[in-house]
Design a protein around this motif. Structure first.
Motif, PDB file in Angstrom:
ATOM      1  N   ILE A  63      60.252  50.264  52.814  1.00  0.00           N
ATOM      2  CA  ILE A  63      60.298  48.805  52.930  1.00  0.00           C
ATOM      3  C   ILE A  63      59.623  48.354  54.217  1.00  0.00           C
ATOM      4  CG2 ILE A  63      61.822  46.800  53.238  1.00  0.00           C
ATOM      5  CD1 ILE A  63      63.864  48.314  51.459  1.00  0.00           C
ATOM      6  N   GLN A  64      59.951  49.032  55.301  1.00  0.00           N
ATOM      7  CA  GLN A  64      59.397  48.661  56.607  1.00  0.00           C
ATOM      8  C   GLN A  64      57.877  48.782  56.631  1.00  0.00           C
ATOM      9  OE1 GLN A  64      61.360  50.920  59.708  1.00  0.00           O
ATOM     10  NE2 GLN A  64      63.353  50.615  58.769  1.00  0.00           N
ATOM     11  N   ARG A  65      57.337  49.716  55.868  1.00  0.00           N
ATOM     12  CA  ARG A  65      55.907  50.001  55.919  1.00  0.00           C
ATOM     13  C   ARG A  65      55.098  49.312  54.818  1.00  0.00           C
ATOM     14  NH1 ARG A  65      58.791  53.402  58.463  1.00  0.00           N
ATOM     15  NH2 ARG A  65      57.993  54.673  60.188  1.00  0.00           N
ATOM     16  N   THR A  66      55.744  48.601  53.942  1.00  0.00           N
ATOM     17  CA  THR A  66      55.015  47.947  52.849  1.00  0.00           C
ATOM     18  C   THR A  66      55.323  46.450  52.785  1.00  0.00           C
ATOM     19  OG1 THR A  66      56.744  48.558  51.241  1.00  0.00           O
ATOM     20  CG2 THR A  66      54.882  50.068  51.489  1.00  0.00           C
ATOM     21  N   GLN A  67      55.584  45.847  53.917  1.00  0.00           N
ATOM     22  CA  GLN A  67      55.921  44.426  53.945  1.00  0.00           C
ATOM     23  C   GLN A  67      54.819  43.558  53.336  1.00  0.00           C
ATOM     24  OE1 GLN A  67      58.842  42.716  55.067  1.00  0.00           O
ATOM     25  NE2 GLN A  67      59.560  44.802  54.700  1.00  0.00           N
ATOM     26  N   LYS A  68      53.569  43.917  53.582  1.00  0.00           N
ATOM     27  CA  LYS A  68      52.472  43.117  53.032  1.00  0.00           C
ATOM     28  C   LYS A  68      52.489  43.146  51.507  1.00  0.00           C
ATOM     29  CE  LYS A  68      47.446  42.503  53.245  1.00  0.00           C
ATOM     30  NZ  LYS A  68      46.168  42.989  53.843  1.00  0.00           N
ATOM     31  N   ALA A  69      52.730  44.318  50.939  1.00  0.00           N
ATOM     32  CA  ALA A  69      52.762  44.444  49.479  1.00  0.00           C
ATOM     33  C   ALA A  69      53.988  43.769  48.876  1.00  0.00           C
ATOM     34  CB  ALA A  69      52.732  45.917  49.079  1.00  0.00           C
ATOM     35  N   LEU A  70      55.034  43.610  49.683  1.00  0.00           N
ATOM     36  CA  LEU A  70      56.279  42.998  49.208  1.00  0.00           C
ATOM     37  C   LEU A  70      56.345  41.513  49.546  1.00  0.00           C
ATOM     38  CD1 LEU A  70      58.805  45.815  50.240  1.00  0.00           C
ATOM     39  CD2 LEU A  70      57.848  45.397  47.966  1.00  0.00           C
ATOM     40  N   ASP A  71      55.205  40.892  49.742  1.00  0.00           N
ATOM     41  CA  ASP A  71      55.218  39.494  50.172  1.00  0.00           C
ATOM     42  C   ASP A  71      55.716  38.536  49.104  1.00  0.00           C
ATOM     43  OD1 ASP A  71      53.058  39.551  48.452  1.00  0.00           O
ATOM     44  OD2 ASP A  71      51.607  38.719  49.871  1.00  0.00           O
ATOM     45  N   PHE A  72      55.980  39.028  47.902  1.00  0.00           N
ATOM     46  CA  PHE A  72      56.540  38.197  46.838  1.00  0.00           C
ATOM     47  C   PHE A  72      58.061  38.057  46.946  1.00  0.00           C
ATOM     48  CE2 PHE A  72      56.047  42.562  45.380  1.00  0.00           C
ATOM     49  CZ  PHE A  72      57.361  42.891  45.067  1.00  0.00           C
TER      50      PHE A  72
END
Length: 216
Positions: A116-125
């Protein structure tokens, strides 16, 4: 009446493309197979998603499973595994279109805190959704029934019979249906949207283990 859409995240709203990622290392086929078996396809990955073992200890467990000549590569594959995650272009527009239809949107996903900490950009939804639960928050993973129960405890306004769950894993969908959710095995957005229409228009029922059937 369907009121809620619950999304798995990996291979639904984001690509979890471990195949392309591993190919990028240029390993020989047999070595790639060994490393995949230890990392993405191994039991330690599930414990990684559960979030109860510190990352340092997980790395030690992975190294212990590897052949001596593979250890550094196994650890590198693990350390850079966030590179497997990319948001799908349709994620936010789809979420918004469902909300425009009066549906509430949620998430329930096997996902580690480290990832989660490393994929914040991908989780912007995530801010567009009404809420959700990651496996690492409760130390439970799909398809265990406990994680669905934790989800319902967190959001008591959600009734399973008013909810459709999207997941790319038939096993996870079967588990959800056993607990009273409607379920659709996600293959692509077009297919999932078509099958969702069967629920929202009231002519589909959930019949595990095959999920979508149609009223006569």
């Amino acid at each position: 009446m369907i009121k809620n859409i619950i999304f798995d995240i990996g291979n639904v709203l984001v690509d979890f493309d471990s195949q392309t990622y591993l190919k990028g290392f240029g390993f020989a086929p047999e070595k790639e197979k060994r490393i995949r078996g230890i990392t993405f396809d191994g039991p330690i990955w599930r414990e990684y998603d559960r979030g109860v073992i510190p990352v340092k200890q997980l790395r030690e467990k992975l190294a212990a499973l590897a052949l001596p000549e593979d250890r550094e590569d196994v650890l590198q594959v693990f350390d850079r595994s966030h590179e497997t995650i990319h948001r799908r272009d349709f994620a936010i527009p789809w979420i918004l279109s469902l909300q425009e239809q009066g549906l509430k949107t949620w998430y329930l996903s096997n996902y580690s805190d480290w990832m989660i900490q490393r994929t914040q950009k991908a989780l912007d939804f995530l801010p567009y959704l009404h809420g959700g639960l990651f496996s690492c928050e409760v130390g439970q993973i799909k398809p265990e029934p406990e994680i669905f129960q934790s989800f319902l405890q967190r959001f008591p306004q959600i009734r399973p019979d008013e909810s459709v769950f999207f997941d790319d894993s038939p096993t996870n969908i079967q588990a959800a249906c056993t607990l009273g959710f409607h379920g659709i095995v996600f293959r692509n957005q077009e297919q999932a949207s078509k099958e969702l229409t069967a629920y929202t228009e009231g002519y589909a029922i959930c019949t595990p283990p095959h999920i979508v059937s149609y009223r006569k």
